[in-house]
Design an enzyme around this catalytic site. Structure first.
Site, PDB file in Angstrom:
ATOM      1  N   ASP A  89       0.863  -1.180   0.000  1.00  0.00           N
ATOM      2  CA  ASP A  89       0.000   0.000   0.000  1.00  0.00           C
ATOM      3  C   ASP A  89       0.901   1.231   0.000  1.00  0.00           C
ATOM      4  O   ASP A  89       1.535   1.541   1.011  1.00  0.00           O
ATOM      5  CB  ASP A  89      -0.895   0.015   1.247  1.00  0.00           C
ATOM      6  CG  ASP A  89      -1.968  -1.068   1.227  1.00  0.00           C
ATOM      7  OD1 ASP A  89      -1.853  -2.009   0.414  1.00  0.00           O
ATOM      8  OD2 ASP A  89      -2.907  -0.988   2.043  1.00  0.00           O
ATOM      9  N   LYS A 152      -6.921   3.445  -2.600  1.00  0.00           N
ATOM     10  CA  LYS A 152      -7.230   3.343  -1.170  1.00  0.00           C
ATOM     11  C   LYS A 152      -7.424   4.745  -0.608  1.00  0.00           C
ATOM     12  O   LYS A 152      -6.709   5.670  -0.983  1.00  0.00           O
ATOM     13  CB  LYS A 152      -6.075   2.604  -0.481  1.00  0.00           C
ATOM     14  CG  LYS A 152      -6.139   2.552   1.039  1.00  0.00           C
ATOM     15  CD  LYS A 152      -4.949   1.763   1.587  1.00  0.00           C
ATOM     16  CE  LYS A 152      -4.807   1.931   3.086  1.00  0.00           C
ATOM     17  NZ  LYS A 152      -3.650   1.201   3.633  1.00  0.00           N
ATOM     18  N   LYS A 181     -10.176   0.358  -1.710  1.00  0.00           N
ATOM     19  CA  LYS A 181      -9.996  -0.001  -0.302  1.00  0.00           C
ATOM     20  C   LYS A 181     -10.378   1.167   0.599  1.00  0.00           C
ATOM     21  O   LYS A 181      -9.896   2.280   0.421  1.00  0.00           O
ATOM     22  CB  LYS A 181      -8.549  -0.428  -0.038  1.00  0.00           C
ATOM     23  CG  LYS A 181      -8.260  -0.756   1.435  1.00  0.00           C
ATOM     24  CD  LYS A 181      -6.858  -1.316   1.620  1.00  0.00           C
ATOM     25  CE  LYS A 181      -6.482  -1.405   3.088  1.00  0.00           C
ATOM     26  NZ  LYS A 181      -5.119  -1.946   3.290  1.00  0.00           N
TER      27      LYS A 181
END
Length: 223
Positions: A89, A152, A181
């Site tokens: 991430d 995300k 996400k």
């Protein structure tokens, strides 16, 4: 819906001890979460402990500010994968996005995607709380263009976390083939269900056990 398989069970606080991280790993085994999301220093441990379990090892890159250089982010990615990470991430260069330097933002993401190619999923943290809606859309478009697997919402370390409105905007922007996400402030089953209904395909949470058990008390961490 098996909510556990949508959750990245997360511990990213600076003062996390080995005991804290092991607790998260054991919970991930027990509840069969999608992954554990940990700082890079714990990747090797998590990979060893989760061998043979259907739980991915997720770590963070350029975290939490996104202000390290592209070269550093690419190196961090390669290093994490070498130690056993299967998902990364990364945080975008938020300042560059706000400056309108789309080329730098895209290259930053692209180099991490290339470093991870065929070895790890790449999720791009756009830090929605710092962006206008136009900037959120642009960040998502650049992520898709650069080859990211997911976008995300948040690091959980800035001024705000995921909202259903942002998830819906991100899903609309990236379309059906890129993951979205939700992370930051998702503490209850109700929170998680709202995010999924808005278009989230993954949830980042430290309150994962409370979410799965539908324990309304949830947790107090920002993530």
């Amino acid at each position: 819906m098996n909510i556990a398989k949508l959750i990245d069970h997360t511990i990213l606080k600076a003062n996390a001890t080995k005991e804290d991280v092991m607790k998260v790993i054991e919970e991930a085994k027990e509840y069969k979460f999608a992954s554990v999301c940990i700082n890079p220093t714990w990747v090797k441990l998590a990979a060893e402990e989760l061998a043979g379990h259907d739980v991915d090892v997720c770590t963070v890159i350029g975290f939490p500010l996104g202000a390290s250089t592209t070269e550093t982010k690419a190196f961090e990615t390669k290093d994490a994968i070498a130690k056993g990470a299967t998902e990364v991430d990364m945080v975008i260069n938020v300042g560059a996005l706000k400056d309108g330097d789309d080329e730098l933002v895209e290259k930053d993401i692209y180099e991490v995607v290339q470093a991870a190619k065929g070895k790890a999923l790449v999720k791009v943290i756009i830090e929605t709380c710092l962006l206008t809606d136009e900037e959120k859309v642009r960040a998502c478009e650049l992520s898709v263009k650069a080859g990211a697997d997911f976008v995300k919402t948040s690091t959980g370390f800035s001024t705000g976390g995921a909202t259903a409105e942002d998830i819906a905007l991100m899903r609309k922007t990236v379309g059906p083939n890129v993951g979205v996400k939700a992370s930051g402030g998702v503490r209850t089953r109700e929170d998680a269900d709202k995010m999924v209904a808005a278009g989230a395909s993954r949830i980042g949470a430290s309150a994962s056990v409370a979410i799965v058990l539908n324990d309304a008390k949830g947790a107090t961490d920002n993530y």
